[in-house]
Design a protein around this motif. Structure first.
Motif, PDB file in Angstrom:
ATOM      1  N   LEU A  35      53.047  -4.424  12.718  1.00  0.00           N
ATOM      2  CA  LEU A  35      52.239  -5.186  13.670  1.00  0.00           C
ATOM      3  C   LEU A  35      52.232  -6.674  13.318  1.00  0.00           C
ATOM      4  N   PRO A  36      51.953  -7.535  14.293  1.00  0.00           N
ATOM      5  CA  PRO A  36      51.881  -8.975  14.009  1.00  0.00           C
ATOM      6  C   PRO A  36      50.781  -9.261  12.992  1.00  0.00           C
ATOM      7  N   MET A  37      51.029 -10.248  12.152  1.00  0.00           N
ATOM      8  CA  MET A  37      50.106 -10.543  11.064  1.00  0.00           C
ATOM      9  C   MET A  37      49.591 -11.974  11.134  1.00  0.00           C
ATOM     10  N   ASN A  38      48.354 -12.151  10.659  1.00  0.00           N
ATOM     11  CA  ASN A  38      47.776 -13.457  10.348  1.00  0.00           C
ATOM     12  C   ASN A  38      47.536 -13.463   8.849  1.00  0.00           C
ATOM     13  N   GLY A  39      48.472 -14.016   8.103  1.00  0.00           N
ATOM     14  CA  GLY A  39      48.372 -13.932   6.651  1.00  0.00           C
ATOM     15  C   GLY A  39      48.474 -12.490   6.198  1.00  0.00           C
ATOM     16  N   GLU A  40      47.430 -12.007   5.525  1.00  0.00           N
ATOM     17  CA  GLU A  40      47.418 -10.624   5.025  1.00  0.00           C
ATOM     18  C   GLU A  40      46.752  -9.658   5.991  1.00  0.00           C
ATOM     19  N   GLU A  41      46.234 -10.178   7.110  1.00  0.00           N
ATOM     20  CA  GLU A  41      45.516  -9.342   8.067  1.00  0.00           C
ATOM     21  C   GLU A  41      46.319  -9.162   9.351  1.00  0.00           C
ATOM     22  N   ILE A  42      46.162  -8.007   9.979  1.00  0.00           N
ATOM     23  CA  ILE A  42      46.802  -7.760  11.267  1.00  0.00           C
ATOM     24  C   ILE A  42      46.212  -8.691  12.315  1.00  0.00           C
ATOM     25  N   ASP A  43      47.073  -9.283  13.131  1.00  0.00           N
ATOM     26  CA  ASP A  43      46.650 -10.136  14.239  1.00  0.00           C
ATOM     27  C   ASP A  43      46.155  -9.219  15.357  1.00  0.00           C
ATOM     28  N   LEU A  44      44.879  -8.964  15.365  1.00  0.00           N
ATOM     29  CA  LEU A  44      44.313  -7.981  16.279  1.00  0.00           C
ATOM     30  C   LEU A  44      44.399  -8.426  17.729  1.00  0.00           C
ATOM     31  N   GLU A  45      44.223  -9.705  17.993  1.00  0.00           N
ATOM     32  CA  GLU A  45      44.254 -10.188  19.377  1.00  0.00           C
ATOM     33  C   GLU A  45      45.640 -10.029  19.988  1.00  0.00           C
ATOM     34  N   GLN A  46      46.673 -10.356  19.228  1.00  0.00           N
ATOM     35  CA  GLN A  46      48.032 -10.164  19.745  1.00  0.00           C
ATOM     36  C   GLN A  46      48.349  -8.672  19.875  1.00  0.00           C
ATOM     37  N   THR A  47      47.841  -7.880  18.936  1.00  0.00           N
ATOM     38  CA  THR A  47      48.039  -6.437  19.012  1.00  0.00           C
ATOM     39  C   THR A  47      47.398  -5.871  20.273  1.00  0.00           C
ATOM     40  N   LYS A  48      46.219  -6.339  20.609  1.00  0.00           N
ATOM     41  CA  LYS A  48      45.550  -5.882  21.834  1.00  0.00           C
ATOM     42  C   LYS A  48      46.389  -6.217  23.063  1.00  0.00           C
ATOM     43  N   LYS A  49      46.952  -7.417  23.109  1.00  0.00           N
ATOM     44  CA  LYS A  49      47.790  -7.800  24.245  1.00  0.00           C
ATOM     45  C   LYS A  49      49.014  -6.892  24.348  1.00  0.00           C
ATOM     46  N   MET A  50      49.585  -6.541  23.194  1.00  0.00           N
ATOM     47  CA  MET A  50      50.751  -5.665  23.180  1.00  0.00           C
ATOM     48  C   MET A  50      50.374  -4.262  23.666  1.00  0.00           C
ATOM     49  N   VAL A  51      49.238  -3.769  23.197  1.00  0.00           N
ATOM     50  CA  VAL A  51      48.757  -2.454  23.639  1.00  0.00           C
ATOM     51  C   VAL A  51      48.508  -2.469  25.142  1.00  0.00           C
ATOM     52  N   ASP A  52      47.890  -3.527  25.641  1.00  0.00           N
ATOM     53  CA  ASP A  52      47.579  -3.619  27.065  1.00  0.00           C
ATOM     54  C   ASP A  52      48.849  -3.598  27.909  1.00  0.00           C
ATOM     55  N   LEU A  53      49.843  -4.346  27.495  1.00  0.00           N
ATOM     56  CA  LEU A  53      51.091  -4.390  28.248  1.00  0.00           C
ATOM     57  C   LEU A  53      51.802  -3.046  28.214  1.00  0.00           C
ATOM     58  N   PHE A  54      51.790  -2.422  27.052  1.00  0.00           N
ATOM     59  CA  PHE A  54      52.404  -1.111  26.865  1.00  0.00           C
ATOM     60  C   PHE A  54      51.765  -0.080  27.798  1.00  0.00           C
ATOM     61  N   MET A  55      50.436  -0.056  27.808  1.00  0.00           N
ATOM     62  CA  MET A  55      49.716   0.890  28.655  1.00  0.00           C
ATOM     63  C   MET A  55      49.897   0.564  30.140  1.00  0.00           C
ATOM     64  N   GLU A  56      49.901  -0.707  30.468  1.00  0.00           N
ATOM     65  CA  GLU A  56      50.054  -1.137  31.861  1.00  0.00           C
ATOM     66  C   GLU A  56      51.361  -0.627  32.469  1.00  0.00           C
ATOM     67  N   LYS A  57      52.402  -0.554  31.622  1.00  0.00           N
ATOM     68  CA  LYS A  57      53.713  -0.118  32.099  1.00  0.00           C
ATOM     69  C   LYS A  57      53.876   1.400  32.072  1.00  0.00           C
ATOM     70  N   GLY A  58      52.813   2.107  31.761  1.00  0.00           N
ATOM     71  CA  GLY A  58      52.859   3.563  31.830  1.00  0.00           C
ATOM     72  C   GLY A  58      53.248   4.266  30.554  1.00  0.00           C
ATOM     73  N   PHE A  59      53.308   3.546  29.435  1.00  0.00           N
ATOM     74  CA  PHE A  59      53.629   4.161  28.143  1.00  0.00           C
ATOM     75  C   PHE A  59      52.334   4.538  27.433  1.00  0.00           C
ATOM     76  N   SER A  60      52.407   5.541  26.561  1.00  0.00           N
ATOM     77  CA  SER A  60      51.137   6.080  26.061  1.00  0.00           C
ATOM     78  C   SER A  60      51.177   6.622  24.635  1.00  0.00           C
ATOM     79  N   TYR A  61      52.334   6.589  23.953  1.00  0.00           N
ATOM     80  CA  TYR A  61      52.441   7.210  22.631  1.00  0.00           C
ATOM     81  C   TYR A  61      52.345   6.136  21.543  1.00  0.00           C
ATOM     82  N   PHE A  62      51.394   6.329  20.616  1.00  0.00           N
ATOM     83  CA  PHE A  62      51.161   5.383  19.525  1.00  0.00           C
ATOM     84  C   PHE A  62      51.286   6.126  18.192  1.00  0.00           C
ATOM     85  N   ASP A  63      51.990   5.506  17.257  1.00  0.00           N
ATOM     86  CA  ASP A  63      52.281   6.154  15.978  1.00  0.00           C
ATOM     87  C   ASP A  63      51.775   5.290  14.828  1.00  0.00           C
ATOM     88  N   THR A  64      50.921   5.875  13.994  1.00  0.00           N
ATOM     89  CA  THR A  64      50.454   5.194  12.800  1.00  0.00           C
ATOM     90  C   THR A  64      50.552   6.159  11.624  1.00  0.00           C
TER      91      THR A  64
END
Length: 374
Positions: free
Chosen positions: A18-47
């Motif tokens: 995932l995108p990072m801000n220093g040592e922390e995950i860039d949560l705001e950019q991650t949210k935008k990525m999740v939103d776009l992913f879901m908007e296009k009809g994709f739904s599988y997330f792997d952690t």
């Protein structure tokens, strides 16, 4: 086609890079990525429990679980059991920690993480196969399987011993399709023979198939000058039969946009395109490599405890894909807890026992100059 009763689009969002801000995950950019992913009809997330020392599972909670109806996506995570000092109860607790971190309520896909080699026996000895069956009976997971890093023979034995596994996650990409150790094709064929649907990981080989030699890029650009180099790797994996989804560890919104551009209305590779992929593979295979056979004689005689075979492997990967950042990361993992290439004292013990007569010390100097500079 639906697998395990679900129709899932052929691109999965891997939450490992995932995108990072220093040592922390860039949560705001991650949210935008999740939103776009879901908007296009994709739904599988792997952690996974271990990704980012837990940060990835927390990011899944904050960017996905808290923001979307639970039935609108599939969430997968994984159970590691690689530490021989851990008891069964300690390892089983990882599941409940993952559940707490994500606040998901249940996991759609739950994986025994990274089976293969000596690790497979640990999962057996701790009773983790029975554990995941119990979790499913309780409704805490919907499907269970495993991710795997070993050869096809080991996979065949494992699936024979555990026909209850509902799916298998394999490293599959066109560069490793005929690799003598990874055996992407052979492992895929074993899974098919056992009638197990496949989730594909590393379709772009950790990003290396997005950075190819010019001669290989020219082959792909002759097919479609506008298609990204990485798109061919993902489409190759997604074109295989029996695939639930293909995981891509996207690190920024641009990578997300590119992947969605060709996966939203996915088209299998044509015969002509597959022939071009074969040409690219042949180009990669023709690049000169250090002739290491991984016999490890050199390691046994190294007074500096340098993981010579692994470092030579990193050099070969760098020479083939010209991905310095990725090679530095692999070098760091290889040298962790061992000697570095720069620790070589030029005793040449390694060269005296090398069956391939490799000039090892010269290659170690090159590795140090390439991978140890910041």
């Amino acid at each position: 086609m639906a697998y395990l009763g679900e129709e899932i689009k052929k691109l999965g969002f891997g939450l490992m890079r995932l995108p990072m801000n220093g040592e922390e995950i860039d949560l705001e950019q991650t949210k935008k990525m999740v939103d776009l992913f879901m908007e296009k009809g994709f739904s599988y997330f792997d952690t996974a429990y271990v990704y980012g020392e837990g940060q990835s599972e927390y990011a899944a909670r904050d960017a996905l679980v808290k923001r979307y109806p639970r039935e609108s996506f599939q969430l997968a995570t994984k159970l590691p059991a690689w530490d021989k000092t851990k008891t069964a109860e300690e390892v089983k607790q990882y599941f409940y920690t993952s559940l707490e971190r994500t606040e998901a309520g249940y996991f759609d896909y739950y994986l025994l993480h990274n089976l293969g080699g000596e690790r497979t026996e640990i999962f057996e000895n701790l009773g983790l196969w029975d554990f995941v069956k119990e979790l499913k009976a309780k409704g805490l997971i919907r499907h269970f399987g495993f991710s795997f890093h070993d050869n096809s023979s080991a996979l065949d034995k494992l699936l024979t011993a555990h026909p209850e596994a509902e799916f298998v996650q394999l490293q599959i990409n066109y560069a490793d399709w005929e690799h003598p150790e990874i055996e992407s094709r052979k492992c895929y064929e074993v899974a098919r023979r056992h009638n197990k649907p496949v989730i594909i990981m590393e379709p772009v080989k950790g990003g290396t198939l997005a950075s190819l030699p010019d001669s290989a890029v020219d082959v792909l650009k002759s097919l479609d000058k506008n298609a990204s180099v990485a798109s061919w790797a993902i489409r190759f994996a997604a074109s295989l039969d029996g695939v639930i989804t293909v995981l891509s560890g996207m690190s920024n919104i641009e990578q997300m946009e590119d992947n969605l551009s060709f996966m939203e209305n996915f088209k299998r590779l044509s015969n002509n395109e597959l022939e071009s992929i074969e040409k690219v593979r042949n180009i990669l295979d023709s690049i000169p490599q250090v002739a290491c056979t991984n016999c490890k004689y050199c390691v046994k005689d190294c007074p500096q405890n340098i993981p010579i075979n692994k470092i030579l492997g990193v050099l070969n990967g760098y020479d083939k894909y010209n991905n310095l950042e990725g090679a530095k990361a692999r070098y760091s993992r290889a040298a962790n807890g061992c000697g570095k290439a720069s620790d070589c004292i030029d005793c040449k013990n390694c060269e005296s026992v090398c069956p391939q007569h490799i000039k090892i010390t010269e290659h170690l100097k090159r590795a140090a100059s390439l991978f140890e500079k910041t």
